[in-house]
Design an enzyme around this catalytic site. Structure first.
Site, short mmCIF file in Angstrom:
data_model
loop_
_atom_site.label_atom_id
_atom_site.label_comp_id
_atom_site.label_asym_id
_atom_site.label_seq_id
_atom_site.Cartn_x
_atom_site.Cartn_y
_atom_site.Cartn_z
N ARG A 77 -21.37 -58.39 8.95
CA ARG A 77 -21.81 -57.56 7.83
C ARG A 77 -21.64 -58.28 6.50
O ARG A 77 -22.39 -58.07 5.55
CB ARG A 77 -21.03 -56.24 7.83
CG ARG A 77 -21.50 -55.27 6.75
CD ARG A 77 -20.82 -53.91 6.87
NE ARG A 77 -21.31 -53.01 5.85
CZ ARG A 77 -20.81 -52.89 4.64
NH1 ARG A 77 -19.79 -53.66 4.28
NH2 ARG A 77 -21.30 -52.03 3.76
N ARG B 247 -22.48 -47.62 7.41
CA ARG B 247 -22.11 -48.63 6.42
C ARG B 247 -23.39 -49.32 5.95
O ARG B 247 -23.62 -50.50 6.17
CB ARG B 247 -21.14 -49.66 7.02
CG ARG B 247 -19.89 -49.06 7.58
CD ARG B 247 -18.97 -50.14 8.13
NE ARG B 247 -18.12 -50.71 7.12
CZ ARG B 247 -17.38 -51.79 7.30
NH1 ARG B 247 -17.41 -52.43 8.43
NH2 ARG B 247 -16.62 -52.26 6.34
N ASP C 115 -26.98 -49.36 0.80
CA ASP C 115 -27.51 -48.61 -0.35
C ASP C 115 -26.80 -48.96 -1.65
O ASP C 115 -27.45 -49.14 -2.70
CB ASP C 115 -27.40 -47.10 -0.11
CG ASP C 115 -28.39 -46.61 0.94
OD1 ASP C 115 -29.17 -47.44 1.42
OD2 ASP C 115 -28.35 -45.41 1.28
N ASP D 10 -8.25 -49.78 6.93
CA ASP D 10 -8.12 -50.75 8.01
C ASP D 10 -6.77 -50.67 8.72
O ASP D 10 -6.59 -51.32 9.77
CB ASP D 10 -8.33 -52.17 7.48
CG ASP D 10 -9.80 -52.51 7.30
OD1 ASP D 10 -10.65 -51.73 7.76
OD2 ASP D 10 -10.10 -53.56 6.70
N LYS E 195 -8.91 -62.51 5.59
CA LYS E 195 -10.30 -62.61 6.04
C LYS E 195 -11.25 -62.10 4.95
O LYS E 195 -12.23 -62.77 4.61
CB LYS E 195 -10.50 -61.79 7.32
CG LYS E 195 -11.96 -61.66 7.75
CD LYS E 195 -12.11 -60.75 8.93
CE LYS E 195 -12.08 -59.29 8.56
NZ LYS E 195 -13.41 -58.74 8.22
N ASN E 196 -10.97 -60.93 4.42
CA ASN E 196 -11.88 -60.34 3.44
C ASN E 196 -11.94 -61.14 2.15
O ASN E 196 -12.98 -61.19 1.49
CB ASN E 196 -11.48 -58.89 3.16
CG ASN E 196 -11.75 -57.98 4.34
OD1 ASN E 196 -12.65 -58.23 5.13
ND2 ASN E 196 -10.96 -56.93 4.48
N CYS F 58 -19.01 -54.58 12.30
CA CYS F 58 -18.28 -53.56 13.05
C CYS F 58 -19.06 -52.25 13.15
O CYS F 58 -19.79 -51.88 12.24
CB CYS F 58 -16.92 -53.28 12.38
SG CYS F 58 -15.60 -54.35 12.93
N ARG G 7 -12.51 -61.79 15.44
CA ARG G 7 -13.22 -61.72 14.16
C ARG G 7 -12.25 -61.70 12.98
O ARG G 7 -12.62 -62.12 11.87
CB ARG G 7 -14.11 -60.47 14.10
CG ARG G 7 -15.31 -60.53 15.05
CD ARG G 7 -16.20 -59.30 14.89
NE ARG G 7 -16.47 -59.09 13.47
CZ ARG G 7 -16.14 -57.99 12.81
NH1 ARG G 7 -15.51 -57.00 13.42
NH2 ARG G 7 -16.42 -57.87 11.54
#
Length: 423
Positions: free
Chosen positions: A93, A122, A125, A308, A23-24, A117, A401
């Site tokens: 996100r 999170r 910045d 995770d 996914k990432n 999430c 997700r």
């Protein structure tokens, strides 16, 4: 209409389960396609809601998207708008990952505040400061939208990130890859999908040195070309299935695992007393002959133990002899799931916002439980399958997700789990 999972546990699982694309990785490779006007073909797409939302975001920017088969998509971004649909950007996100390629291509972007999430602070910045260090101007409109505008030339910069931010590293990599000039990122993250993105950008025509280290040097190219790429397998999903097998004391074969990026996970398996065999890209968890013992699990940036996976591995701790200490150094809001596990019979103490102590072994019992985020949702499924009796798990949409058709895949290895719609 909400959906829940009804799960009956206490049963050994068996057979084979295959890991899908990460996914990432998909959430950064897909936005990188915006860096070129030429078509890119992306294969092995995981069919999870976050990734499907990212594809819709890309379409809302004006890119042409065509599905070539179930897991292959062609993207061509000839003419781009400067603002995605708000409702889409607010869903995930990862929507912030369109900022880097958009600043490289069209020099500006307006984007609604990303969602995602609920796992601690999170903020953006690291992204905004990194962009600011190379001259990108950022304005926030009434706390809901960001307007970013790039200078015409980005060259000879050294950006020192304030933390090992994966997504900030990815955003800067894409921005620098699409610019003429040489720029560096210091304190860069080193997760596998950072390396995957770097190799993808290299195929497109960028020159990149230092992948897998904390210093990345990029010589960009404003005429990047379209390429083909297959999304790498998901090491977090692989770790989730490993925890499932160990927690349920099942013999399970997990295929298509990225062995080279899971060294710390394998080390923890040994410390926890989990028996396993690895052959090429297949791991066999020998749950029935494992003798689980408590261990210390400390999350760290890659190549450390992934944050995770701390919640899925907590279920192993409930079944292990002795105490297991989990220390999440990265996020302060990832232990909300502890109340759910304790409701099922676990004995877990929250020491502080970053540490929990698990006393084991304890018998788990079915209960009405809920998810708090994607990974805690997977954790609850594991716990429910390890427990005696029936559980109802609310929050199926959180799990969707990041885990594709999870109930169908688990049913094939003997899990008693079904999806139910409720009012």
């Amino acid at each position: 209409m909400n959906e829940i999972f009804e799960i009956e546990g206490g049963k050994k699982l068996s057979g084979e389960i295959e890991v899908r694309g990460t996914k990432n990785g998909a959430l950064t490779i897909l936005p990188a396609c915006l860096l070129t006007q030429e078509p890119c073909v992306i294969k092995n797409i995981p069919l999870v809601s976050d990734v499907l939302t990212m594809i819709e975001i890309i379409k809302s920017l004006g890119a042409e998207v065509e599905w070539l088969d179930e897991r292959t998509v062609k993207i061509q971004a000839k003419n781009l708008k400067t603002e995605p649909e708000d409702v889409l950007a607010k869903k995930i996100r990862a929507s912030i990952l369109i900022a880097g390629p958009m600043l490289a291509r069209v020099k500006e972007i307006k984007i609604a505040k990303p969602g995602g999430c609920r796992i601690g602070v999170r903020g953006l910045d690291a992204h905004l400061e990194g962009f600011g260090d190379v001259g990108v101007k950022a304005e926030q409109e009434e706390g809901e939208k960001y307007y970013l505008k790039s200078s015409t030339s980005i060259n000879n910069n050294v950006v020192i990130l304030k933390e090992f931010s994966v997504t900030a590293t990815e955003n800067l990599m894409m921005l620098f890859a699409g610019q003429e000039g040489v720029n560096e990122i210091h304190l860069a993250a080193t997760e596998p999908h950072i390396i995957e993105l770097g190799e993808f950008l290299q195929k497109m025509g960028a020159e990149i040195n230092g992948l897998g280290t904390h210093t990345i040097k990029i010589k960009g190219n404003k005429n990047l070309k379209g390429v083909e790429h297959s999304i790498w397998p998901d090491y977090i999903e692989a770790g989730t299935f490993i925890s499932l097998a160990a927690s349920t004391k099942s013999d399970l074969t997990i295929k298509n695992i990225p062995v080279e990026y899971m060294e710390m996970v394998f080390r923890k398996l040994k410390e926890l007393g989990i028996s396993y065999r690895i052959e090429k890209e297949i791991i066999s968890i020998l749950g029935m002959e494992s003798h689980l013992v408590g261990a210390k699990i400390q999350t760290l940036p890659h190549p450390g133990f992934p944050t995770d996976l701390q919640s899925p591995f907590s279920v192993i701790g409930t079944q292990a002899q002795g105490n297991t200490l989990i220390f999440d150094t990265l996020f302060e809001g990832r232990f909300k799931y502890v109340d759910e596990l304790n409701q099922m019979g676990a004995k877990i103490t929250v020491c502080d916002p970053h540490r929990i102590l698990i006393a084991g072994p304890t018998k788990l019992y079915g209960a009405k439980i809920k998810t708090y985020d994607l990974r805690s949702g997977a954790t609850m499924i594991i716990a429910a399958l390890a427990a005696e009796g029936k559980s109802q798990l609310a929050g199926a949409q959180d799990i969707d997700r990041g885990y594709e058709k999870i109930e169908e895949r688990l049913q094939k290895i003997g899990a008693n789990i079904k999806r139910v719609q409720i009012d």
